[in-house]
Design a protein around this motif. Sequence first.
Motif, short mmCIF file in Angstrom:
data_model
loop_
_atom_site.label_atom_id
_atom_site.label_comp_id
_atom_site.label_asym_id
_atom_site.label_seq_id
_atom_site.Cartn_x
_atom_site.Cartn_y
_atom_site.Cartn_z
N ARG A 49 0.83 -1.20 0.00
CA ARG A 49 0.00 0.00 0.00
C ARG A 49 0.87 1.26 0.00
O ARG A 49 0.59 2.22 -0.73
CB ARG A 49 -0.95 0.00 1.19
N PHE A 50 1.91 1.26 0.80
CA PHE A 50 2.82 2.40 0.84
C PHE A 50 3.51 2.59 -0.51
O PHE A 50 3.54 3.70 -1.05
CB PHE A 50 3.87 2.21 1.94
N ASP A 51 4.07 1.50 -1.05
CA ASP A 51 4.77 1.57 -2.33
C ASP A 51 3.85 2.06 -3.45
O ASP A 51 4.22 2.93 -4.24
CB ASP A 51 5.37 0.22 -2.71
N ASP A 52 2.64 1.50 -3.50
CA ASP A 52 1.69 1.91 -4.54
C ASP A 52 1.34 3.39 -4.40
O ASP A 52 1.26 4.12 -5.39
CB ASP A 52 0.42 1.06 -4.47
N GLY A 53 1.15 3.85 -3.18
CA GLY A 53 0.83 5.26 -2.95
C GLY A 53 1.97 6.19 -3.35
O GLY A 53 1.74 7.23 -3.99
N MET A 54 3.19 5.83 -3.00
CA MET A 54 4.34 6.65 -3.36
C MET A 54 4.56 6.67 -4.86
O MET A 54 4.87 7.71 -5.45
CB MET A 54 5.59 6.16 -2.63
N ASP A 55 4.40 5.50 -5.52
CA ASP A 55 4.54 5.45 -6.98
C ASP A 55 3.47 6.32 -7.64
O ASP A 55 3.73 7.02 -8.63
CB ASP A 55 4.46 4.01 -7.49
N PHE A 56 2.26 6.30 -7.11
CA PHE A 56 1.17 7.12 -7.64
C PHE A 56 1.53 8.60 -7.55
O PHE A 56 1.35 9.37 -8.51
CB PHE A 56 -0.13 6.83 -6.88
N ILE A 57 2.06 9.01 -6.40
CA ILE A 57 2.47 10.42 -6.22
C ILE A 57 3.57 10.79 -7.20
O ILE A 57 3.54 11.84 -7.83
CB ILE A 57 2.91 10.66 -4.76
N ALA A 58 4.56 9.89 -7.36
CA ALA A 58 5.67 10.16 -8.28
C ALA A 58 5.18 10.26 -9.72
O ALA A 58 5.63 11.12 -10.48
CB ALA A 58 6.72 9.06 -8.16
#
Length: 85
Positions: free
Chosen positions: A19-28
Amino acid sequence: RINPGQLSAPGVVAGAQKRFDDGMDFIAMKGKKIWSSPMVQTRMGAKDALVQIKDMACGLPDTFAYYDPAALEEGIKKSCAFSPR
């Protein structure tokens, strides 16, 4: 900054890392600056990243990555000859 797998430790809620990785990738992907994206972290390890920036002002020119014992033995001798530690 959270290293890959850090949120997968015992006692952390299952799925937290994804969930964290997906959220950070989305922001990037939205063009926001983050350091460094999970996508980049999993594609390029920290040592490889340091080698990639070795010729930049913030890098060290005698930075190398070794992937087998023979390369380490040869490379460390050259590195130590470059400058004292």
